[in-house]
Write a protein that holds these residues in place. Structure first.
Motif, PDB file in Angstrom:
ATOM      1  N   LEU A  15       0.818  -1.215   0.000  1.00 58.54           N
ATOM      2  CA  LEU A  15       0.000   0.000   0.000  1.00 58.54           C
ATOM      3  C   LEU A  15       0.855   1.270   0.000  1.00 58.54           C
ATOM      4  O   LEU A  15       0.327   2.374  -0.049  1.00 58.54           O
ATOM      5  N   GLY A  16       2.172   1.101   0.053  1.00 56.80           N
ATOM      6  CA  GLY A  16       3.066   2.258   0.052  1.00 56.80           C
ATOM      7  C   GLY A  16       3.125   2.969   1.389  1.00 56.80           C
ATOM      8  O   GLY A  16       3.439   4.150   1.448  1.00 56.80           O
ATOM      9  N   LEU A  17       2.827   2.237   2.457  1.00 57.41           N
ATOM     10  CA  LEU A  17       2.841   2.811   3.799  1.00 57.41           C
ATOM     11  C   LEU A  17       4.099   2.378   4.534  1.00 57.41           C
ATOM     12  O   LEU A  17       4.673   1.331   4.240  1.00 57.41           O
ATOM     13  N   GLU A  18       4.492   3.172   5.504  1.00 56.18           N
ATOM     14  CA  GLU A  18       5.686   2.891   6.286  1.00 56.18           C
ATOM     15  C   GLU A  18       5.406   1.783   7.301  1.00 56.18           C
ATOM     16  O   GLU A  18       4.548   1.931   8.171  1.00 56.18           O
ATOM     17  N   VAL A  19       6.117   0.683   7.183  1.00 60.15           N
ATOM     18  CA  VAL A  19       5.926  -0.450   8.084  1.00 60.15           C
ATOM     19  C   VAL A  19       6.258  -0.068   9.524  1.00 60.15           C
ATOM     20  O   VAL A  19       5.549  -0.465  10.447  1.00 60.15           O
ATOM     21  N   ASP A  20       7.285   0.747   9.719  1.00 58.80           N
ATOM     22  CA  ASP A  20       7.672   1.118  11.079  1.00 58.80           C
ATOM     23  C   ASP A  20       6.685   2.089  11.725  1.00 58.80           C
ATOM     24  O   ASP A  20       6.773   2.362  12.921  1.00 58.80           O
ATOM     25  N   GLU A  21       5.720   2.581  10.964  1.00 60.01           N
ATOM     26  CA  GLU A  21       4.677   3.462  11.497  1.00 60.01           C
ATOM     27  C   GLU A  21       3.310   2.769  11.500  1.00 60.01           C
ATOM     28  O   GLU A  21       2.270   3.420  11.596  1.00 60.01           O
ATOM     29  N   LYS A  33     -17.905   2.110  12.347  1.00 53.45           N
ATOM     30  CA  LYS A  33     -18.311   0.758  11.967  1.00 53.45           C
ATOM     31  C   LYS A  33     -19.074   0.709  10.649  1.00 53.45           C
ATOM     32  O   LYS A  33     -19.083  -0.315   9.985  1.00 53.45           O
ATOM     33  N   ASP A  34     -19.683   1.799  10.227  1.00 51.28           N
ATOM     34  CA  ASP A  34     -20.448   1.796   8.984  1.00 51.28           C
ATOM     35  C   ASP A  34     -19.609   2.139   7.746  1.00 51.28           C
ATOM     36  O   ASP A  34     -20.142   2.213   6.645  1.00 51.28           O
ATOM     37  N   VAL A  35     -18.299   2.333   7.903  1.00 52.43           N
ATOM     38  CA  VAL A  35     -17.422   2.634   6.768  1.00 52.43           C
ATOM     39  C   VAL A  35     -16.608   1.391   6.429  1.00 52.43           C
ATOM     40  O   VAL A  35     -15.843   0.896   7.249  1.00 52.43           O
ATOM     41  N   GLN A  36     -16.815   0.876   5.225  1.00 53.10           N
ATOM     42  CA  GLN A  36     -16.053  -0.284   4.780  1.00 53.10           C
ATOM     43  C   GLN A  36     -14.606   0.121   4.504  1.00 53.10           C
ATOM     44  O   GLN A  36     -14.333   1.250   4.092  1.00 53.10           O
ATOM     45  N   LEU A  37     -13.721  -0.814   4.700  1.00 47.00           N
ATOM     46  CA  LEU A  37     -12.290  -0.542   4.560  1.00 47.00           C
ATOM     47  C   LEU A  37     -11.947   0.140   3.239  1.00 47.00           C
ATOM     48  O   LEU A  37     -11.267   1.163   3.225  1.00 47.00           O
ATOM     49  N   GLU A  38     -12.430  -0.416   2.130  1.00 41.54           N
ATOM     50  CA  GLU A  38     -12.054   0.147   0.826  1.00 41.54           C
ATOM     51  C   GLU A  38     -12.686   1.509   0.554  1.00 41.54           C
ATOM     52  O   GLU A  38     -12.304   2.196  -0.382  1.00 41.54           O
ATOM     53  N   ASN A  44      -5.780   6.260  -1.520  1.00 44.56           N
ATOM     54  CA  ASN A  44      -5.806   6.789  -2.879  1.00 44.56           C
ATOM     55  C   ASN A  44      -6.433   5.713  -3.772  1.00 44.56           C
ATOM     56  O   ASN A  44      -6.723   4.603  -3.314  1.00 44.56           O
ATOM     57  N   ASP A  45      -6.651   6.014  -5.032  1.00 47.82           N
ATOM     58  CA  ASP A  45      -7.328   5.079  -5.936  1.00 47.82           C
ATOM     59  C   ASP A  45      -6.588   3.753  -6.070  1.00 47.82           C
ATOM     60  O   ASP A  45      -7.205   2.692  -6.109  1.00 47.82           O
ATOM     61  N   SER A  46      -5.278   3.807  -6.129  1.00 46.73           N
ATOM     62  CA  SER A  46      -4.473   2.595  -6.269  1.00 46.73           C
ATOM     63  C   SER A  46      -4.594   1.706  -5.029  1.00 46.73           C
ATOM     64  O   SER A  46      -4.751   0.490  -5.143  1.00 46.73           O
ATOM     65  N   GLN A  47      -4.491   2.311  -3.859  1.00 48.05           N
ATOM     66  CA  GLN A  47      -4.625   1.556  -2.615  1.00 48.05           C
ATOM     67  C   GLN A  47      -6.021   0.943  -2.504  1.00 48.05           C
ATOM     68  O   GLN A  47      -6.162  -0.224  -2.151  1.00 48.05           O
ATOM     69  N   ARG A  48      -7.023   1.743  -2.813  1.00 51.00           N
ATOM     70  CA  ARG A  48      -8.415   1.277  -2.749  1.00 51.00           C
ATOM     71  C   ARG A  48      -8.615   0.085  -3.679  1.00 51.00           C
ATOM     72  O   ARG A  48      -9.215  -0.929  -3.323  1.00 51.00           O
ATOM     73  N   SER A  49      -8.091   0.186  -4.878  1.00 57.33           N
ATOM     74  CA  SER A  49      -8.207  -0.886  -5.867  1.00 57.33           C
ATOM     75  C   SER A  49      -7.512  -2.156  -5.385  1.00 57.33           C
ATOM     76  O   SER A  49      -8.046  -3.255  -5.513  1.00 57.33           O
ATOM     77  N   PHE A  50      -6.320  -2.011  -4.832  1.00 60.30           N
ATOM     78  CA  PHE A  50      -5.578  -3.164  -4.328  1.00 60.30           C
ATOM     79  C   PHE A  50      -6.386  -3.879  -3.245  1.00 60.30           C
ATOM     80  O   PHE A  50      -6.542  -5.098  -3.283  1.00 60.30           O
ATOM     81  N   LEU A  51      -6.896  -3.131  -2.277  1.00 57.41           N
ATOM     82  CA  LEU A  51      -7.666  -3.727  -1.185  1.00 57.41           C
ATOM     83  C   LEU A  51      -8.924  -4.424  -1.706  1.00 57.41           C
ATOM     84  O   LEU A  51      -9.223  -5.549  -1.312  1.00 57.41           O
ATOM     85  N   LYS A  52      -9.614  -3.761  -2.588  1.00 56.01           N
ATOM     86  CA  LYS A  52     -10.853  -4.330  -3.136  1.00 56.01           C
ATOM     87  C   LYS A  52     -10.564  -5.601  -3.933  1.00 56.01           C
ATOM     88  O   LYS A  52     -11.255  -6.610  -3.787  1.00 56.01           O
ATOM     89  N   ASN A  53      -9.542  -5.567  -4.772  1.00 61.28           N
ATOM     90  CA  ASN A  53      -9.194  -6.730  -5.599  1.00 61.28           C
ATOM     91  C   ASN A  53      -8.712  -7.906  -4.760  1.00 61.28           C
ATOM     92  O   ASN A  53      -9.018  -9.057  -5.066  1.00 61.28           O
ATOM     93  N   ARG A  54      -7.955  -7.649  -3.719  1.00 64.20           N
ATOM     94  CA  ARG A  54      -7.468  -8.740  -2.872  1.00 64.20           C
ATOM     95  C   ARG A  54      -8.633  -9.429  -2.176  1.00 64.20           C
ATOM     96  O   ARG A  54      -8.641 -10.645  -2.048  1.00 64.20           O
ATOM     97  N   TRP A  61      -4.179 -13.026   0.564  1.00 59.64           N
ATOM     98  CA  TRP A  61      -4.157 -11.612   0.894  1.00 59.64           C
ATOM     99  C   TRP A  61      -5.462 -11.176   1.549  1.00 59.64           C
ATOM    100  O   TRP A  61      -5.486 -10.254   2.359  1.00 59.64           O
ATOM    101  N   ALA A  62      -6.570 -11.815   1.189  1.00 59.97           N
ATOM    102  CA  ALA A  62      -7.870 -11.436   1.749  1.00 59.97           C
ATOM    103  C   ALA A  62      -7.869 -11.567   3.267  1.00 59.97           C
ATOM    104  O   ALA A  62      -8.482 -10.747   3.970  1.00 59.97           O
ATOM    105  N   ILE A  63      -7.182 -12.554   3.777  1.00 61.28           N
ATOM    106  CA  ILE A  63      -7.097 -12.746   5.231  1.00 61.28           C
ATOM    107  C   ILE A  63      -6.369 -11.572   5.881  1.00 61.28           C
ATOM    108  O   ILE A  63      -6.793 -11.057   6.916  1.00 61.28           O
ATOM    109  N   ILE A  64      -5.295 -11.133   5.256  1.00 61.34           N
ATOM    110  CA  ILE A  64      -4.505 -10.029   5.794  1.00 61.34           C
ATOM    111  C   ILE A  64      -5.280  -8.713   5.664  1.00 61.34           C
ATOM    112  O   ILE A  64      -5.261  -7.883   6.575  1.00 61.34           O
ATOM    113  N   VAL A  65      -5.975  -8.521   4.552  1.00 60.10           N
ATOM    114  CA  VAL A  65      -6.805  -7.320   4.380  1.00 60.10           C
ATOM    115  C   VAL A  65      -7.901  -7.304   5.440  1.00 60.10           C
ATOM    116  O   VAL A  65      -8.196  -6.262   6.029  1.00 60.10           O
TER     117      VAL A  65
END
Length: 77
Positions: A15-21, A33-38, A44-54, A61-65
């Motif tokens: 997702l392009g995020l800092e692992v140490d953070e 609770k009413d907001v889905q992760l994606e 951003n659009d790329s991150q959203r797409s990655f999460l949705k596709n996984r 990956w679905a387990i980790i998402v």
């Protein structure tokens, strides 16, 4: 596409995020609770797409998402 066993750390890297953070990100990006992760406003659009596709692929990956989803909703439970 991915040869390593998926982990939360690898998901953050994908997702392009800092692992140490990671802990700080999870604490500062809690979702109602009413907001889905994606649909979270901070992806951003790329991150959203990655999460949705996984999740749609229902692969390892679905387990980790799903784990990330739970962590980002822990204060809304």
């Amino acid at each position: 596409m991915f040869n390593e066993q998926p982990t939360l750390e690898l998901l953050f890297e994908q997702l392009g995020l800092e692992v140490d953070e990671m802990d700080q990100f999870i604490q500062s990006h809690q979702l109602p609770k009413d907001v889905q992760l994606e649909h979270a406003p901070f992806w951003n659009d790329s991150q959203r797409s990655f999460l949705k596709n996984r999740c749609a692929e229902d692969d390892e990956w679905a387990i980790i998402v799903d784990t990330l989803n739970q962590l980002l909703h822990e204060k809304s439970i």
